[in-house]
Design a protein around this motif. Structure first.
Motif, PDB file in Angstrom:
ATOM      1  N   TYR A   1       0.822  -1.205   0.000  1.00  0.00           N
ATOM      2  CA  TYR A   1       0.000   0.000   0.000  1.00  0.00           C
ATOM      3  C   TYR A   1       0.860   1.262   0.000  1.00  0.00           C
ATOM      4  N   ILE A   2       2.159   1.106  -0.023  1.00  0.00           N
ATOM      5  CA  ILE A   2       3.058   2.259   0.015  1.00  0.00           C
ATOM      6  C   ILE A   2       3.041   2.992  -1.321  1.00  0.00           C
ATOM      7  N   LEU A   3       2.795   4.292  -1.270  1.00  0.00           N
ATOM      8  CA  LEU A   3       2.792   5.138  -2.463  1.00  0.00           C
ATOM      9  C   LEU A   3       4.131   5.819  -2.688  1.00  0.00           C
ATOM     10  N   GLY A   4       4.844   6.080  -1.607  1.00  0.00           N
ATOM     11  CA  GLY A   4       6.125   6.762  -1.727  1.00  0.00           C
ATOM     12  C   GLY A   4       6.775   6.936  -0.370  1.00  0.00           C
ATOM     13  N   GLU A   5       8.011   7.426  -0.404  1.00  0.00           N
ATOM     14  CA  GLU A   5       8.754   7.614   0.836  1.00  0.00           C
ATOM     15  C   GLU A   5       9.731   8.757   0.660  1.00  0.00           C
ATOM     16  N   GLY A   6       9.894   9.561   1.713  1.00  0.00           N
ATOM     17  CA  GLY A   6      10.814  10.687   1.656  1.00  0.00           C
ATOM     18  C   GLY A   6      11.356  11.002   3.021  1.00  0.00           C
ATOM     19  N   GLY A   7      11.907  12.249   3.184  1.00  0.00           N
ATOM     20  CA  GLY A   7      12.480  12.640   4.459  1.00  0.00           C
ATOM     21  C   GLY A   7      11.453  12.690   5.573  1.00  0.00           C
ATOM     22  N   PHE A   8      10.186  12.862   5.212  1.00  0.00           N
ATOM     23  CA  PHE A   8       9.120  12.937   6.210  1.00  0.00           C
ATOM     24  C   PHE A   8       8.732  11.566   6.724  1.00  0.00           C
ATOM     25  N   GLY A   9       8.876  10.536   5.910  1.00  0.00           N
ATOM     26  CA  GLY A   9       8.421   9.200   6.271  1.00  0.00           C
ATOM     27  C   GLY A   9       7.788   8.508   5.089  1.00  0.00           C
ATOM     28  N   VAL A  10       6.758   7.678   5.343  1.00  0.00           N
ATOM     29  CA  VAL A  10       6.145   6.854   4.307  1.00  0.00           C
ATOM     30  C   VAL A  10       4.717   7.320   4.042  1.00  0.00           C
ATOM     31  N   VAL A  11       4.304   7.277   2.769  1.00  0.00           N
ATOM     32  CA  VAL A  11       2.939   7.604   2.384  1.00  0.00           C
ATOM     33  C   VAL A  11       2.244   6.325   1.920  1.00  0.00           C
ATOM     34  N   TYR A  12       1.089   6.048   2.507  1.00  0.00           N
ATOM     35  CA  TYR A  12       0.308   4.860   2.171  1.00  0.00           C
ATOM     36  C   TYR A  12      -0.996   5.265   1.492  1.00  0.00           C
ATOM     37  N   LYS A  13      -1.481   4.411   0.608  1.00  0.00           N
ATOM     38  CA  LYS A  13      -2.843   4.600   0.119  1.00  0.00           C
ATOM     39  C   LYS A  13      -3.783   3.923   1.112  1.00  0.00           C
ATOM     40  N   GLY A  14      -5.027   4.345   1.140  1.00  0.00           N
ATOM     41  CA  GLY A  14      -5.981   3.761   2.072  1.00  0.00           C
ATOM     42  C   GLY A  14      -7.403   4.139   1.706  1.00  0.00           C
ATOM     43  N   VAL A  15      -8.325   3.575   2.423  1.00  0.00           N
ATOM     44  CA  VAL A  15      -9.738   3.885   2.233  1.00  0.00           C
ATOM     45  C   VAL A  15     -10.369   4.103   3.604  1.00  0.00           C
ATOM     46  N   ILE A  16     -11.034   5.227   3.772  1.00  0.00           N
ATOM     47  CA  ILE A  16     -11.787   5.478   4.998  1.00  0.00           C
ATOM     48  C   ILE A  16     -13.262   5.282   4.668  1.00  0.00           C
ATOM     49  N   ASP A  17     -13.861   4.291   5.285  1.00  0.00           N
ATOM     50  CA  ASP A  17     -15.264   3.985   5.022  1.00  0.00           C
ATOM     51  C   ASP A  17     -15.957   3.564   6.311  1.00  0.00           C
ATOM     52  N   ASP A  18     -17.070   2.903   6.179  1.00  0.00           N
ATOM     53  CA  ASP A  18     -17.861   2.500   7.337  1.00  0.00           C
ATOM     54  C   ASP A  18     -17.119   1.529   8.242  1.00  0.00           C
ATOM     55  N   SER A  19     -16.164   0.766   7.656  1.00  0.00           N
ATOM     56  CA  SER A  19     -15.401  -0.176   8.474  1.00  0.00           C
ATOM     57  C   SER A  19     -14.372   0.543   9.339  1.00  0.00           C
ATOM     58  N   VAL A  20     -14.005   1.748   8.938  1.00  0.00           N
ATOM     59  CA  VAL A  20     -13.046   2.554   9.703  1.00  0.00           C
ATOM     60  C   VAL A  20     -13.788   3.382  10.752  1.00  0.00           C
ATOM     61  N   ARG A  21     -14.840   4.031  10.320  1.00  0.00           N
ATOM     62  CA  ARG A  21     -15.646   4.848  11.216  1.00  0.00           C
ATOM     63  C   ARG A  21     -17.105   4.766  10.762  1.00  0.00           C
ATOM     64  N   ALA A  22     -17.953   4.391  11.654  1.00  0.00           N
ATOM     65  CA  ALA A  22     -19.360   4.186  11.332  1.00  0.00           C
ATOM     66  C   ALA A  22     -19.974   5.423  10.677  1.00  0.00           C
ATOM     67  N   GLY A  23     -20.626   5.195   9.543  1.00  0.00           N
ATOM     68  CA  GLY A  23     -21.313   6.278   8.860  1.00  0.00           C
ATOM     69  C   GLY A  23     -20.436   7.102   7.940  1.00  0.00           C
ATOM     70  N   TYR A  24     -19.160   6.786   7.843  1.00  0.00           N
ATOM     71  CA  TYR A  24     -18.249   7.579   7.012  1.00  0.00           C
ATOM     72  C   TYR A  24     -18.398   7.163   5.548  1.00  0.00           C
ATOM     73  N   LYS A  25     -18.582   8.136   4.667  1.00  0.00           N
ATOM     74  CA  LYS A  25     -18.694   7.858   3.245  1.00  0.00           C
ATOM     75  C   LYS A  25     -17.357   7.358   2.710  1.00  0.00           C
ATOM     76  N   SER A  26     -17.373   6.276   1.952  1.00  0.00           N
ATOM     77  CA  SER A  26     -16.136   5.678   1.442  1.00  0.00           C
ATOM     78  C   SER A  26     -15.320   6.698   0.654  1.00  0.00           C
ATOM     79  N   THR A  27     -14.088   6.896   1.103  1.00  0.00           N
ATOM     80  CA  THR A  27     -13.210   7.903   0.507  1.00  0.00           C
ATOM     81  C   THR A  27     -11.801   7.357   0.359  1.00  0.00           C
ATOM     82  N   LYS A  28     -11.255   7.399  -0.867  1.00  0.00           N
ATOM     83  CA  LYS A  28      -9.854   7.027  -1.070  1.00  0.00           C
ATOM     84  C   LYS A  28      -8.964   8.133  -0.530  1.00  0.00           C
ATOM     85  N   VAL A  29      -7.901   7.747   0.160  1.00  0.00           N
ATOM     86  CA  VAL A  29      -7.029   8.737   0.786  1.00  0.00           C
ATOM     87  C   VAL A  29      -5.563   8.343   0.633  1.00  0.00           C
TER      88      VAL A  29
END
Length: 439
Positions: free
Chosen positions: A91-119
Motif C-alpha cells: 500500500y506504500i505510495l512513496g517515501e521521503g524525508g518525512f516518512g512513508v505515504v500509504y494509500k488507504g480507504v476510509i469507510d464504514d469499516s473505519v468509522r461508522a457512517g463515514y462515506k467511502s473515501t480514497k485517501v
C-alpha cells in the motif's frame, strides 16, 4: 518536504559565491555566511491585525483546541491501521524525508457512517528530517486553506509518538514520477502547460491571500496529479507567512530543495514571494527540457540546469536543441518561445526582475485554448492511425538536441537591479530573429 541546506554546505557556499559575483559592485568586499542559523523562524501562521489564518499552534493541545479546523477530521491510530490494512507494504505510495505515504480507504469499516473515501496517509518518521514543527505547519495551512490547486487535507492522527496526515487521493501521483520517466512518458506539451498553469494558480492564490503565504518548497515531487492531470500543490511543512507592514522580507533559516531555491535567499536568508517565483522558473525549465534541476550524472557544465540552460532560452535555435525531444511536433514556435521567455524572467538573478505569479497565470492562460485545440487534433489523427507534425525542427542539423559536445559558454550574469522587467510579447518577437551563433 525540503531539507536544510546545512547538509550541503559546499553546494551552498558555491551558490553564495556565484550570487555575490553577479550582484556585488566591482571591488566591494562582502561577507559570506554558510547559514543564517540565528535568524528568527517563528512567524508561521500568525494572525495579522486584519484577520487571516488562525494563530499557529505551538503543540498538539493548542491544535485540538483551535476553532479554525472545523473541516478537518481527527482519526485514531487504530482507524489508520484499518484504513491501510495494517500499513501493508504493497500500500506504500512513496517515501521521503518525512516518512512513508500509504494509500488507504476510509469507510464504514473505519468509522461508522463515514462515506467511502480514497485517501493518502502520510506517517511522520520521528527520526526523519522533519518533526512536529513541520507537521503542525502542514495542518495549520492546509487545515484552513481551500483552493482547487491545493491538495485537500481530510484529517490527521496524533497519538503518543504517531503523527499522521490524511489527504485526498491523487490517482496519478507526483509530477516527478511522470516527467522524469525514462520510457513511456505520457506528458504531452499541452498536459505540461496545464500542469504549469495549475501550479501557478496555486502559488498566485497563496501570494494573494489576506496574509500572503510563501510556499518555499516548490518542486516536481510536491505537485500531485489526479486522474485528469489536474495539478495541486502539496506539502506545506516549510510554508511561511509573508512579510507584513513595512517589512520587505522574512528572515528565516535557509531551507528548501537543492536547485530550486532563489540565489538571494540562499545567500541572505531573506524570503519573499519572489523566491517562489524563482522556484516556479526552475519547475518550468524542468518541464521544457525534461531534465532535473540538479543532476551530477550529466556532463559537468550541465549539473545545474539553470546555470547551463537559462542563457540558451533567448536563442530560438539553441532552445530547439535542448527542448525535451519527447514533445516533438506538439507545440507551436510562438508558444514555445513565450514559455521560454516566461521561464527566463522567473529565473532572473534580480528578484524585482521576476514577474508576479498573477502575471505568470495570465501568460499561461493565453496558451491554454491553443493547447487544448492542438491536443484534440493530434488525438483525432492518432485514433485514425495517422501521424502529424505541427512543428518540425529537423531542418536545423547543427548539433544535438541536448547540446552535448557543443562549445562551453560562461553562464549568463543575470540582470542588474536597475533593469526593467521583460515584456513577454517583445521577447517573443526578438526570439524570432535569425540566430547565427552556435553553442
Amino acid at each position: 518536504m525540503g531539507i536544510c541546506f546545512s547538509a550541503e554546505e559546499q553546494y551552498q557556499f558555491s551558490q553564495q559565491q556565484n550570487y555575490q559575483k553577479k550582484t556585488s559592485p566591482a571591488g566591494k568586499k562582502t561577507a559570506v555566511y554558510l547559514m543564517k542559523s540565528d535568524c528568527q523562524d517563528s512567524s508561521v501562521g500568525k494572525v495579522s491585525a486584519s484577520g487571516g489564518l488562525s494563530l499557529a499552534p505551538k503543540n498538539i493541545k493548542d491544535l485540538q483546541s483551535n476553532p479554525g479546523y472545523e473541516n478537518v477530521d481527527i482519526f485514531t491510530y487504530e482507524e489508520m491501521k484499518v484504513a491501510t490494512k495494517q500499513f501493508r507494504p504493497d500500500y506504500i505510495l512513496g517515501e521521503g524525508g518525512f516518512g512513508v505515504v500509504y494509500k488507504g480507504v476510509i469507510d464504514d469499516s473505519v468509522r461508522a457512517g463515514y462515506k467511502s473515501t480514497k485517501v493518502a496517509i502520510k506517517e511522520l518518521n520521528p527520526e526523519g528530517f522533519q518533526g512536529d514543527r513541520e507537521w503542525l505547519a502542514e495542518v495549520n495551512y492546509l487545515g484552513q486553506l481551500s483552493h482547487p490547486n491545493l491538495v485537500k487535507l481530510i484529517g490527521y492522527c496524533c497519538e503518543d509518538d504517531h503523527r499522521l496526515l490524511v489527504y485526498e487521493y491523487m490517482a496519478m501521483g507526483s509530477l516527478e514520477k511522470h516527467l522524469f520517466r525514462r520510457v513511456g512518458c505520457t506528458l504531452t506539451w499541452s498536459k505540461r502547460m496545464k500542469i504549469a498553469l495549475d501550479a501557478a494558480k496555486g502559488l498566485a492564490f497563496l501570494h494573494g491571500a489576506e496574509r500572503s503565504i510563501i510556499y518555499r518548497d516548490l518542486k516536481t515531487a510536491n505537485i500531485l496529479l489526479d486522474e485528469g492531470y489536474n495539478a495541486k500543490l502539496s506539502d506545506f511543512g516549510l510554508a511561511k507567512d509573508g512579510p507584513r507592514g513595512d517589512q520587505t522580507h522574512v528572515s528565516t533559516r535557509v531551507m528548501g530543495t537543492y536547485g530550486y531555491a532563489a540565489p538571494e535567499y540562499v545567500m541572505t536568508g531573506h524570503l519573499t514571494s519572489r523566491s517562489d517565483v524563482y522556484g516556479f522558473g526552475v519547475l518550468l525549465l524542468e518541464m521544457l527540457l525534461g531534465k532535473r534541476a540538479m543532476d551530477k550524472s550529466r556532463p559537468c557544465r550541465e549539473h545545474n540546469l539553470v546555470e547551463w540552460a537559462r542563457p540558451l532560452l533567448n536563442h530560438n535555435k539553441k532552445l530547439l536543441r535542448i527542448i525535451d525531444p519527447r514533445m516533438d511536433g506538439q507545440y507551436g514556435t510562438k508558444a514555445l518561445m513565450k514559455v521560454a521567455g516566461l521561464a527566463y524572467q522567473c529565473l532572473s538573478q534580480n528578484p524585482k526582475g521576476r514577474p508576479l505569479m498573477n502575471h505568470v497565470v495570465e501568460v499561461l492562460e493565453t496558451l491554454k485554448d491553443d493547447g487544448d485545440a492542438q491536443e484534440e487534433v493530434m488525438t483525432n489523427l492518432h485514433s485514425r492511425g495517422k501521424s502529424v507534425t505541427l512543428y518540425d525542427a529537423s531542418s536545423d542539423s547543427q548539433g544535438t538536441r541536448d547540446g552535448d559536445g557543443q562549445r562551453r559558454r560562461r553562464p549568463e550574469s543575470g540582470r542588474s537591479k536597475s533593469e526593467a522587467s521583460v515584456d513577454t510579447d517583445k521577447y517573443v518577437s526578438a526570439l524570432s530573429e535569425p540566430d547565427t551563433t552556435k553553442i
